[in-house]
Design a protein around this motif. Structure first.
Motif, PDB file in Angstrom:
ATOM      1  N   ARG A 129      -7.647  27.579 -29.284  1.00  5.08           N
ATOM      2  CA  ARG A 129      -6.925  28.728 -28.715  1.00  5.08           C
ATOM      3  C   ARG A 129      -6.366  28.381 -27.335  1.00  5.08           C
ATOM      4  N   GLU A 130      -7.140  27.640 -26.545  1.00  2.00           N
ATOM      5  CA  GLU A 130      -6.685  27.260 -25.196  1.00  2.00           C
ATOM      6  C   GLU A 130      -5.463  26.347 -25.277  1.00  2.00           C
ATOM      7  N   VAL A 131      -5.466  25.414 -26.233  1.00  2.00           N
ATOM      8  CA  VAL A 131      -4.326  24.522 -26.411  1.00  2.00           C
ATOM      9  C   VAL A 131      -3.089  25.328 -26.813  1.00  2.00           C
ATOM     10  N   GLU A 132      -3.258  26.230 -27.755  1.00  2.00           N
ATOM     11  CA  GLU A 132      -2.125  27.048 -28.199  1.00  2.00           C
ATOM     12  C   GLU A 132      -1.564  27.911 -27.072  1.00  2.00           C
ATOM     13  N   ASN A 133      -2.417  28.302 -26.119  1.00  2.00           N
ATOM     14  CA  ASN A 133      -1.976  29.121 -24.981  1.00  2.00           C
ATOM     15  C   ASN A 133      -1.561  28.280 -23.775  1.00  2.00           C
ATOM     16  N   ASN A 134      -1.506  26.964 -23.956  1.00  2.00           N
ATOM     17  CA  ASN A 134      -1.107  26.039 -22.891  1.00  2.00           C
ATOM     18  C   ASN A 134      -2.014  26.093 -21.663  1.00  2.00           C
ATOM     19  N   THR A 151     -10.793  23.280 -17.762  1.00  2.00           N
ATOM     20  CA  THR A 151     -11.579  22.432 -16.855  1.00  2.00           C
ATOM     21  C   THR A 151     -12.969  23.013 -16.624  1.00  2.00           C
ATOM     22  N   THR A 152     -13.349  23.981 -17.443  1.00  2.00           N
ATOM     23  CA  THR A 152     -14.657  24.618 -17.293  1.00  2.00           C
ATOM     24  C   THR A 152     -15.510  24.315 -18.529  1.00  2.00           C
ATOM     25  N   GLY A 153     -16.747  24.761 -18.485  1.00  2.00           N
ATOM     26  CA  GLY A 153     -17.653  24.508 -19.599  1.00  2.00           C
ATOM     27  C   GLY A 153     -17.895  23.016 -19.736  1.00  2.00           C
ATOM     28  N   ILE A 154     -17.920  22.533 -20.955  1.00  2.00           N
ATOM     29  CA  ILE A 154     -18.144  21.105 -21.201  1.00  2.00           C
ATOM     30  C   ILE A 154     -17.026  20.270 -20.595  1.00  2.00           C
ATOM     31  N   TYR A 155     -15.833  20.868 -20.460  1.00  2.00           N
ATOM     32  CA  TYR A 155     -14.690  20.153 -19.885  1.00  2.00           C
ATOM     33  C   TYR A 155     -14.850  19.906 -18.385  1.00  2.00           C
ATOM     34  N   ALA A 156     -15.816  20.518 -17.762  1.00  2.00           N
ATOM     35  CA  ALA A 156     -16.122  20.224 -16.358  1.00  2.00           C
ATOM     36  C   ALA A 156     -16.918  18.922 -16.243  1.00  2.00           C
ATOM     37  N   TYR A 157     -17.413  18.422 -17.375  1.00  2.00           N
ATOM     38  CA  TYR A 157     -18.244  17.208 -17.384  1.00  2.00           C
ATOM     39  C   TYR A 157     -17.548  16.008 -18.010  1.00  2.00           C
ATOM     40  N   VAL A 158     -16.751  16.247 -19.041  1.00  2.39           N
ATOM     41  CA  VAL A 158     -15.951  15.192 -19.668  1.00  2.39           C
ATOM     42  C   VAL A 158     -14.594  15.769 -20.058  1.00  2.39           C
ATOM     43  N   ARG A 159     -13.558  14.942 -19.923  1.00  2.49           N
ATOM     44  CA  ARG A 159     -12.206  15.419 -20.225  1.00  2.49           C
ATOM     45  C   ARG A 159     -11.940  15.520 -21.722  1.00  2.49           C
ATOM     46  N   HIS A 160     -12.605  14.703 -22.496  1.00  2.00           N
ATOM     47  CA  HIS A 160     -12.370  14.681 -23.942  1.00  2.00           C
ATOM     48  C   HIS A 160     -13.704  14.806 -24.690  1.00  2.00           C
ATOM     49  N   VAL A 174     -15.608  22.931 -29.186  1.00  2.00           N
ATOM     50  CA  VAL A 174     -14.869  23.614 -30.247  1.00  2.00           C
ATOM     51  C   VAL A 174     -15.267  25.078 -30.358  1.00  2.00           C
ATOM     52  N   LEU A 175     -16.550  25.348 -30.423  1.00  2.00           N
ATOM     53  CA  LEU A 175     -16.987  26.723 -30.668  1.00  2.00           C
ATOM     54  C   LEU A 175     -17.125  27.549 -29.391  1.00  2.00           C
ATOM     55  N   ILE A 176     -17.683  26.966 -28.353  1.00  2.00           N
ATOM     56  CA  ILE A 176     -17.903  27.736 -27.123  1.00  2.00           C
ATOM     57  C   ILE A 176     -16.628  27.808 -26.274  1.00  2.00           C
ATOM     58  N   SER A 177     -15.998  26.658 -26.027  1.00  2.00           N
ATOM     59  CA  SER A 177     -14.774  26.660 -25.214  1.00  2.00           C
ATOM     60  C   SER A 177     -13.548  27.098 -26.005  1.00  2.00           C
ATOM     61  N   ILE A 187     -27.697  14.028 -31.296  1.00  2.00           N
ATOM     62  CA  ILE A 187     -27.891  15.415 -30.847  1.00  2.00           C
ATOM     63  C   ILE A 187     -26.925  15.742 -29.704  1.00  2.00           C
ATOM     64  N   LEU A 188     -26.776  14.824 -28.768  1.00  2.00           N
ATOM     65  CA  LEU A 188     -25.839  15.023 -27.658  1.00  2.00           C
ATOM     66  C   LEU A 188     -24.409  15.187 -28.183  1.00  2.00           C
ATOM     67  N   GLY A 189     -24.034  14.380 -29.165  1.00  2.74           N
ATOM     68  CA  GLY A 189     -22.710  14.496 -29.766  1.00  2.74           C
ATOM     69  C   GLY A 189     -22.494  15.853 -30.411  1.00  2.74           C
ATOM     70  N   ILE A 190     -23.499  16.333 -31.113  1.00  2.00           N
ATOM     71  CA  ILE A 190     -23.404  17.657 -31.746  1.00  2.00           C
ATOM     72  C   ILE A 190     -23.257  18.745 -30.688  1.00  2.00           C
ATOM     73  N   ILE A 191     -24.022  18.639 -29.613  1.00  2.00           N
ATOM     74  CA  ILE A 191     -23.934  19.613 -28.518  1.00  2.00           C
ATOM     75  C   ILE A 191     -22.540  19.588 -27.887  1.00  2.00           C
ATOM     76  N   PHE A 192     -22.003  18.394 -27.655  1.00  2.00           N
ATOM     77  CA  PHE A 192     -20.659  18.277 -27.078  1.00  2.00           C
ATOM     78  C   PHE A 192     -19.631  18.929 -27.988  1.00  2.00           C
ATOM     79  N   TRP A 193     -19.707  18.653 -29.294  1.00  2.00           N
ATOM     80  CA  TRP A 193     -18.731  19.197 -30.233  1.00  2.00           C
ATOM     81  C   TRP A 193     -18.813  20.722 -30.261  1.00  2.00           C
ATOM     82  N   ILE A 194     -20.018  21.254 -30.359  1.00  2.00           N
ATOM     83  CA  ILE A 194     -20.193  22.711 -30.372  1.00  2.00           C
ATOM     84  C   ILE A 194     -19.666  23.323 -29.079  1.00  2.00           C
ATOM     85  N   SER A 195     -19.962  22.686 -27.960  1.00  2.00           N
ATOM     86  CA  SER A 195     -19.506  23.199 -26.663  1.00  2.00           C
ATOM     87  C   SER A 195     -17.985  23.205 -26.558  1.00  2.00           C
TER      88      SER A 195
END
Length: 159
Positions: free
Chosen positions: A73-78, A82-91, A66-69, A56-64
Motif C-alpha cells: 500500500r505504501e508503494v502504491e501511495n508513493n 522509513t519507520t518500523g522494520i524499515y528504520a533498521y534495514v532498507r530492504h 509485508v503485514l505490519i508495514s 526465525i529472524l527472516g520470518i520476523i523481517f518478512w512479517i514486519s
C-alpha cells in the motif's frame, strides 16, 4: 494511465526465486551426497542453532515488512517508508529471504555451501543498486540518500 510508483512486484520475486532454487538445490545435493561434504563436527549444534535463529529472524523481517508495514500500500501511495522494520534495514523483504537462505545453508552444515550467502549478498546488493535504489534516488532524491546513509540495505546496524 501510467503508474508513477515503484512496482509492487519488481525484480524481487525473480531474485528470491533464484536464491531459493540455488539454496534448496545445493542443500538437497549436499544431503544426498551429490556434492562433496565438509563438516566441522564439533560445531554441528552451533550451525543448527544459528540456522534456526536466522530463519526465525527472516520470518520476523518478512512479517514486519509485508503485514505490519503494509509495504504494498505504501508503494502504491508513493510513500518512502522509513519507520518500523524499515528504520533498521532498507530492504527487509530481501533481507528476510537472505536470512532464511543463509539459515538453511547453515543447517545443511556443509562448509562448501557457506560461500553462497556471500554470493547472494553481492547479487542482491548489485541488483538493488541498479534497480530499486536507482528508482528511489530518482523519486525521493535527498530524502532517500539521507535515509540510506543511516540505514543499511540488509543487515541492521548494531550501533
Amino acid at each position: 494511465m501510467e503508474e508513477n510508483h515503484l512496482p509492487v512486484f519488481g525484480i524481487g520475486p525473480y531474485l528470491v526465486l533464484i536464491m531459493g532454487i540455488i539454496t534448496i538445490t545445493s542443500s538437497i545435493c549436499s544431503y544426498l551426497h551429490l556434492i562433496p561434504i565438509y563438516k566441522i563436527n564439533e560445531l554441528n549444534m552451533v550451525f543448527l542453532i544459528l540456522g534456526i535463529i536466522l530463519i526465525i529472524l527472516g520470518i520476523i523481517f518478512w512479517i514486519s515488512a509485508v503485514l505490519i508495514s503494509k509495504i504494498d500500500r505504501e508503494v502504491e501511495n508513493n510513500n518512502l517508508v522509513t519507520t518500523g522494520i524499515y528504520a533498521y534495514v532498507r530492504h527487509p523483504i530481501y533481507a528476510a529471504f537472505f536470512y532464511i537462505a543463509t539459515g538453511l545453508i547453515l543447517i545443511s552444515q556443509n562448509i562448501l555451501l557457506f560461500i553462497l550467502p556471500l554470493i547472494f549478498w553481492v547479487f542482491l546488493t548489485a541488483a538493488m543498486i541498479k534497480t530499486e535504489e536507482k528508482w528511489l534516488i530518482d523519486k525521493y532524491d535527498d530524502d532517500y540518500i539521507n535515509y540510506s546513509k543511516k540505514v543499511n540495505r540488509f543487515i541492521p546496524k548494531v550501533i
